[in-house]
Write an enzyme that holds these catalytic residues in place. Structure first.
Site, PDB file in Angstrom:
ATOM      1  N   HIS A 221      -2.939   4.586   1.335  1.00 44.22           N
ATOM      2  CA  HIS A 221      -3.380   5.828   0.690  1.00 44.22           C
ATOM      3  C   HIS A 221      -4.895   5.790   0.495  1.00 44.22           C
ATOM      4  CE1 HIS A 221      -3.940   4.050  -3.385  1.00 44.22           C
ATOM      5  NE2 HIS A 221      -2.857   3.354  -3.137  1.00 44.22           N
TER       6      HIS A 221
ATOM      7  N   ASP B 230      -6.536   7.876  -1.740  1.00 44.44           N
ATOM      8  CA  ASP B 230      -6.964   8.354  -3.060  1.00 44.44           C
ATOM      9  C   ASP B 230      -7.095   7.200  -4.042  1.00 44.44           C
ATOM     10  OD1 ASP B 230      -4.108   8.084  -2.953  1.00 44.44           O
ATOM     11  OD2 ASP B 230      -3.955   9.191  -4.840  1.00 44.44           O
TER      12      ASP B 230
ATOM     13  N   ASP C 244      -7.474  -1.197  -4.644  1.00 43.42           N
ATOM     14  CA  ASP C 244      -6.330  -0.292  -4.510  1.00 43.42           C
ATOM     15  C   ASP C 244      -6.804   1.070  -4.031  1.00 43.42           C
ATOM     16  OD1 ASP C 244      -3.808   0.781  -4.662  1.00 43.42           O
ATOM     17  OD2 ASP C 244      -3.790   0.968  -6.838  1.00 43.42           O
TER      18      ASP C 244
ATOM     19  N   GLU D  24      -1.323   9.477  -3.729  1.00 47.97           N
ATOM     20  CA  GLU D  24      -0.351   8.439  -4.069  1.00 47.97           C
ATOM     21  C   GLU D  24      -0.385   8.109  -5.549  1.00 47.97           C
ATOM     22  OE1 GLU D  24       1.136   4.281  -4.710  1.00 47.97           O
ATOM     23  OE2 GLU D  24      -0.855   5.122  -5.107  1.00 47.97           O
ATOM     24  N   GLU D  25      -1.552   8.297  -6.181  1.00 46.16           N
ATOM     25  CA  GLU D  25      -1.731   7.832  -7.552  1.00 46.16           C
ATOM     26  C   GLU D  25      -1.253   8.833  -8.606  1.00 46.16           C
ATOM     27  OE1 GLU D  25      -2.350   4.906  -8.113  1.00 46.16           O
ATOM     28  OE2 GLU D  25      -3.814   4.033  -6.740  1.00 46.16           O
TER      29      GLU D  25
ATOM     30  N   GLU E 250      -0.779  -2.053   0.468  1.00 47.64           N
ATOM     31  CA  GLU E 250      -0.939  -2.167  -0.984  1.00 47.64           C
ATOM     32  C   GLU E 250      -1.536  -3.535  -1.341  1.00 47.64           C
ATOM     33  OE1 GLU E 250      -0.582  -0.352  -3.620  1.00 47.64           O
ATOM     34  OE2 GLU E 250       0.435   1.447  -2.900  1.00 47.64           O
TER      35      GLU E 250
ATOM     36  N   HIS F  85      -6.785  -0.325 -10.862  1.00 48.94           N
ATOM     37  CA  HIS F  85      -6.941   0.721 -11.885  1.00 48.94           C
ATOM     38  C   HIS F  85      -7.809   0.294 -13.060  1.00 48.94           C
ATOM     39  CE1 HIS F  85      -2.839   2.641 -10.500  1.00 48.94           C
ATOM     40  NE2 HIS F  85      -3.670   2.372  -9.491  1.00 48.94           N
TER      41      HIS F  85
END
Length: 351
Positions: free
Chosen positions: A69, A71, A95, A125-126, A154, A328
């Site tokens: 992903h 994003d 990530d 995705e987030e 991932e 994150h």
């Protein structure tokens, strides 16, 4: 500036990182990725919104999917990227823009891999599942996602992580009778009764089942609580929100049944659920992949889009250079040597 797919993995990761792509705002980055892939004559490129699929069409006996992903979570004053010693810091480095950089470099370098390859770059995705770009692709053009095996880039620290846990959120409601707090005996306090819900959670013994040779550690936790009417009112309702992370040997229906049994004394409303995915490491393509990249596979203790591939009947694993434990966070980083290591192992497998 266009993306230079010949740049070193860390340099390309930094370039991708410095293009903000918070969920829903991936357009500028998706444009650059699409243009870079369209310049490679041996790939067919399809775009669906801000998701891009690029495929080799060599007629190989096996097709594998590399998916990532593009994003990120919202910024935390952590751009532009910067490096310190062997670490590259910045929002999305771990990530999972380091994984996306690996995908792009492989796409640019491998015109004739021994397996046909589908490179998938997707958005959203987030955030909530309904906006997930991979889900959208699976509905709009499932033929583009056909394959024998998938690798989701991932963050896994350069180790293979098999399958993923399922996740379920539910509201557990304690009810009472509203009354004036000066005459509390005329009512029944729902917040007080919520203590029983918390006691169930406090005494809960988690399962650690073995699933296809990997041990998954489940979790059941309160993640929110709400109640109260006013400072002079005995509340007639208190809601405890719980999150159940369940091993992939249980279906969503079985997980819901378990939650309803545990909290049988209260009203239970399931608000969100996603199935897990079994490791699938016994599949020949998965076994070949594990043998090529080395190391000892471990379970994925979380939910990822490998579950979406599992729903399509495609075995999948998580494998990327990032570190899931710091994803994150404001100080998110990727270890620069892991980017090259991950790319090298995937290149060996594909050639």
């Amino acid at each position: 500036m266009e993306l230079d797919l010949a740049a070193a993995g860390a340099e390309l990761t930094a370039r991708l990182t410095d293009i903000p792509s918070v969920s829903g705002d991936e357009g500028p980055l998706a444009d650059l990725i699409a243009r870079a892939l369209l310049a490679l004559p041996y790939l067919t490129v399809h775009r669906d919104g801000n998701a891009i699929v690029a495929r080799t069409e060599l007629g190989r006996a096996e097709r594998v999917i590399l998916a990532g992903h593009i994003d990120t979570v919202p910024l935390a004053d952590n751009l532009p990227s910067h490096s310190e010693r062997d670490r590259l810091y910045g929002c999305g480095t771990t990530d999972m823009k380091s994984g996306v950089a690996v995908q792009l470099r492989l796409a640019a370098a491998l015109a004739a891999p021994v397996r046909d390859v589908t490179y998938v770059f997707y958005d959203c995705e987030e955030i909530q599942a309904a906006r997930n770009g991979l889900l959208r692709l699976s509905r709009n053009c499932p033929h583009l996602l056909a394959g024998d095996f998938a690798v989701l880039m991932e963050p896994s620290g350069g180790d293979v992580e098999g399958g993923c846990q399922g996740t379920m959120r539910a509201d557990i409601t304690a009810t009472g009778t509203r009354a004036h707090s000066a005459r509390s005996w005329m009512g029944h306090n729902a917040i007080h009764d919520a203590a029983g819900i918390l006691e169930v959670l406090r005494g809960y013994e988690v399962r650690q089942p073995d699933v296809d040779g990997l041990t998954y550690h489940e979790g059941l936790n309160a993640v929110g609580i709400r109640g109260g009417v006013a400072g002079n009112v005995i509340p007639d309702e208190c809601v405890v929100s719980v999150n159940y992370r369940f091993a992939p040997d249980r279906s969503v229906a079985q997980a819901e049944e378990h939650i309803r049994e545990l909290f049988g004394a209260w009203k239970v409303e399931v608000t969100d659920a996603a199935p897990g995915a079994r490791p699938g490491l016994t599949h020949p393509a998965a076994a070949s992949f594990v043998a090529a990249v080395g190391g000892t596979p471990r379970p994925k203790l979380g939910w990822t889009d490998v579950a979406r591939f599992a729903a399509l009947g495609i075995p999948a694993v998580n494998y990327g250079p990032g570190i899931s434990e710091i994803a994150h966070t404001k100080d998110e980083y990727v270890e620069i040597p892991k980017i090259a290591e991950c790319e090298s192992r995937l290149r060996d497998w594909l050639t």
